[in-house]
Design an enzyme around this catalytic site. Structure first.
Site, PDB file in Angstrom:
ATOM      1  CE  LYS A 115      20.063  34.223  15.955  1.00 54.80           C
ATOM      2  NZ  LYS A 115      20.676  32.970  15.469  1.00 54.80           N
ATOM      3  CD  GLU A 199      19.791  38.729  22.549  1.00 54.70           C
ATOM      4  OE1 GLU A 199      18.889  37.917  22.840  1.00 54.70           O
ATOM      5  OE2 GLU A 199      19.897  39.259  21.443  1.00 54.70           O
ATOM      6  CG  HIS A 234      14.557  25.870  19.068  1.00 54.77           C
ATOM      7  ND1 HIS A 234      14.336  27.110  19.611  1.00 54.77           N
ATOM      8  CD2 HIS A 234      15.344  25.210  19.952  1.00 54.77           C
ATOM      9  CE1 HIS A 234      14.986  27.193  20.765  1.00 54.77           C
ATOM     10  NE2 HIS A 234      15.595  26.050  20.994  1.00 54.77           N
ATOM     11  NE  ARG A 291      12.532  30.121   6.122  1.00 55.19           N
ATOM     12  CZ  ARG A 291      13.146  30.261   7.282  1.00 55.19           C
ATOM     13  NH1 ARG A 291      14.396  30.672   7.332  1.00 55.19           N
ATOM     14  NH2 ARG A 291      12.509  30.022   8.405  1.00 55.19           N
TER      15      ARG A 291
HETATM   16  C1  MV4 Z   1      15.774  34.234  23.202  1.00 56.93           C
HETATM   17  C2  MV4 Z   1      14.912  33.707  24.196  1.00 56.93           C
HETATM   18  C3  MV4 Z   1      14.868  34.363  25.396  1.00 56.93           C
HETATM   19  N1  MV4 Z   1      15.626  35.460  25.609  1.00 56.93           N
HETATM   20  N2  MV4 Z   1      16.503  35.337  23.461  1.00 56.93           N
HETATM   21  C4  MV4 Z   1      15.354  30.564  20.193  1.00 56.93           C
HETATM   22  C5  MV4 Z   1      15.816  30.425  18.795  1.00 56.93           C
HETATM   23  C6  MV4 Z   1      16.437  31.709  18.424  1.00 56.93           C
HETATM   24  N3  MV4 Z   1      16.066  32.069  17.111  1.00 56.93           N
HETATM   25  C7  MV4 Z   1      16.006  32.684  19.449  1.00 56.93           C
HETATM   26  N4  MV4 Z   1      15.459  31.951  20.529  1.00 56.93           N
HETATM   27  C8  MV4 Z   1      15.219  32.508  21.733  1.00 56.93           C
HETATM   28  N5  MV4 Z   1      15.890  33.653  22.009  1.00 56.93           N
HETATM   29  C9  MV4 Z   1      16.430  35.913  24.652  1.00 56.93           C
HETATM   30  N6  MV4 Z   1      17.189  36.978  24.885  1.00 56.93           N
HETATM   31  C10 MV4 Z   1      14.177  32.571  23.908  1.00 56.93           C
HETATM   32  C11 MV4 Z   1      14.323  31.960  22.677  1.00 56.93           C
HETATM   33  C12 MV4 Z   1      13.518  30.790  22.482  1.00 56.93           C
HETATM   34  C13 MV4 Z   1      12.521  30.749  21.526  1.00 56.93           C
HETATM   35  C14 MV4 Z   1      12.276  31.813  20.668  1.00 56.93           C
HETATM   36  C15 MV4 Z   1      11.285  31.751  19.716  1.00 56.93           C
HETATM   37  C16 MV4 Z   1      10.506  30.606  19.617  1.00 56.93           C
HETATM   38  C17 MV4 Z   1      10.739  29.558  20.429  1.00 56.93           C
HETATM   39  C18 MV4 Z   1      11.734  29.601  21.383  1.00 56.93           C
HETATM   40  C19 MV4 Z   1      11.949  28.500  22.217  1.00 56.93           C
HETATM   41  C20 MV4 Z   1      12.927  28.548  23.160  1.00 56.93           C
HETATM   42  C21 MV4 Z   1      13.735  29.692  23.286  1.00 56.93           C
END
Ligand code: MV4
Length: 492
Positions: A115, A199, A234, A291
């Site tokens: 990331k 973040e 997730h 992918r």
């Molecule tokens: C976040 C967020 C809130 N704020 N970043 C979860 C997995 C990872 N790929 C990124 N994720 C998140 N990042 C910030 N700054 C909330 C999530 C997140 C989330 C994101 C996409 C789909 C489902 C989720 C479920 C919980 C938290």
């Protein structure tokens, strides 16, 4: 490309093979012991056993798979999703063996696999990002200071992370250090890399992703968005395209941002750029998946483009024939992932034999599956049985078709998440499009399905009673088993 090896199993292996066959390409399958009679093995022109059931001893065996490819004179390897699909070392080994990896270059996989590297790469393209730092935290007191500037709550994330692992919400400065320690140790144990960054925490985001296609001649297109907010832990459960929340302007802006992310890592092939969208419709770049995604069919249905065909053409070095302006969204598509999991028991995997398996049919119904009636669903792999996808003229039409398709999908022998799918399709907040990534946590309980089923049962009893009262004269209960309604016969 005359022959390709599909380094995967289940529905996605079959999905890839179907398109390859249509293109006149010969197909090589690989399989583990337990998959020797699997549909993807039967579909292929040639199939080779690569080891025991555990994926670490079969579908993840890079050298063995490449050996099969070489001995069969295979031109290309398609990795599908999961397994080796985002493994830069595998892509490199494939290319070094003189075989085409049907996917992006190793550089793109590597950059987007981290990331922090991804943030660094997209810097010069002015991509909106969540306020935060773009470097690994090394000094805790410095990090606390930055966190206070950003404002709590903040999120600590693992650079190598995925699927929410190594992610920690911090609500105030006094819990910063303990949460950071936990994030670092989780990152080390899960990924062998303890680098974390911070973040601003976006509290109620939607998860919107943009499909991109890039050829080897510098053309990069976006194929609009997929709405993926309906997920639990997730794990996506329902995806749709288009998203009910985007307008034309935002769609164009996010599409352009996604194209720039792809350009930033010299992307080639089909890829997906993930964004968070907050309540005020601000969008932020999260990461790029290098992918073909599980949920790619919803994009295929609304654009009319076969993404696997495009992947293969791009791998063959053909230029993309489509222009951005040719692409239009037509209709609405929804995908439900059907898992062998028990929604009444915390979604515990419920694998076993598919004693009954009757597929739903009808206009606007697509089923991407990898099992037949009588087959065992192995415990060794992802418990997804199928992806049920419906396509309609609009969202309501797609939802209605999904409800019917769920009702006509008969799966016996294992407990599935089909009733959970009905729960989502019937939920007012889903129907209204008024949801975010917390939908499942906020609204779903096993009782919610049970209550719905008992309401349906009451309704069914009322319908039966009405029918009985109306046809009393005509219905005669058979003498030998008067309690058994199945023996009721219509006279005359
Ligand atoms: C976040 C967020 C809130 N704020 N970043 C979860 C997995 C990872 N790929 C990124 N994720 C998140 N990042 C910030 N700054 C909330 C999530 C997140 C989330 C994101 C996409 C789909 C489902 C989720 C479920 C919980 C938290």
């Amino acid at each position: 490309m005359k022959k390709i090896l599909v380094a995967n199993r289940g529905e996605i292996a079959l999905r890839i093979m179907r398109t390859a066959q249509q293109m006149g390409i010969k197909i090589v399958a690989v399989y583990s012991d337990i998959d020797r009679n699997a549909p993807h093995v039967r579909f292929a022109d040639e199939a080779y056993n690569i080891g025991p059931a555990p994926s670490s001893e079969s579908y993840l065996m890079m050298d063995k798979i490449i050996e099969v490819a070489q001995s069969t004179n295979t031109d290309g390897i398609h990795p599908g999703y999961g397994f080796l699909s985002e493994n830069a070392a595998f892509a490199k080994k494939v290319n070094d063996a003189g075989i085409i990896f049907i996917g992006p270059g190793t550089h793109a996989i590597e950059v987007m696999g981290s990331k922090l590297a991804a943030k660094e790469a997209v810097k010069k393209y002015d991509i909106p990002m969540v306020p935060g730092v773009d470097e690994a935290i090394t000094d805790v007191s410095e990090a606390k200071k930055i966190a206070e500037e950003i404002g709590f709550p903040i999120l600590i994330k693992a650079s190598a992370g995925g699927g929410g692992k190594g992610m920690r919400i911090v609500n105030s400065v006094n819990e910063f250090e303990s949460q950071m320690d936990r994030a670092v140790s989780e990152a080390i144990s899960s990924f062998g890399d303890g680098a974390v960054f911070i973040e601003k925490y976006v509290a109620s985001p939607r998860h919107i992703e943009i499909q991109v296609l890039a050829d080897q001649h510098g053309k990069v297109l976006h194929l609009f968005e997929r709405e993926c907010s309906i997920q639990r832990r997730h794990q996506k459960v329902v995806e749709e395209a288009p998203s009910i929340i985007l307008n034309e302007k935002l769609r164009a802006q996010m599409g352009e941002a996604a194209v720039n992310v792809a350009r930033a890592c010299d992307y080639v092939g089909a890829g997906t750029v993930e964004f968070l969208l907050d309540e005020n419709l601000n969008f932020y770049f999260l990461e790029m998946n290098t992918r073909l995604q599980v949920e790619h069919p919803v994009t295929e249905l609304i654009t009319g483009i076969d993404l696997v065909e495009q992947q293969i053409r791009i791998a063959r070095n053909e230029p993309l024939e489509i222009d951005q302006n040719d692409l239009k969204i037509k209709g609405h598509a929804i995908e439900l992932r059907v898992y062998a999991e028990d929604p009444f028991d915390n979604f515990l995997p419920n694998v076993g034999q598919l004693t009954e398996y009757v597929r739903p049919q009808g206009e606007g119904v697509r089923l991407d599956d990898g099992y037949d009636q009588g087959m065992e669903i192995p415990i060794y792999y992802d418990p997804m049985i199928a992806k049920l996808i419906t396509y309609g003229v609009n969202r309501i039409d797609a939802i209605e078709k999904m409800k019917k398709a769920i009702a006509n999908y008969k799966i016996g022998g294992v407990i599935t998440t089909l009733p959970f799918g009905s729960f989502v399709m019937d939920h007012e907040k889903f129907v209204d499009g008024d949801f975010d990534t917390h939908f499942v946590n906020e609204y779903f309980t096993p009782e919610a399905i049970q209550q719905k089923e008992s309401e349906e049962n009451k309704l069914a009893a009322k319908v039966a009673l009405k029918y009985y009262l109306e046809n009393k004269e005509l219905l005669k209960i058979a003498d030998n088993d008067s309690a058994d309604w199945r023996n009721a016969r219509l006279l005359n």
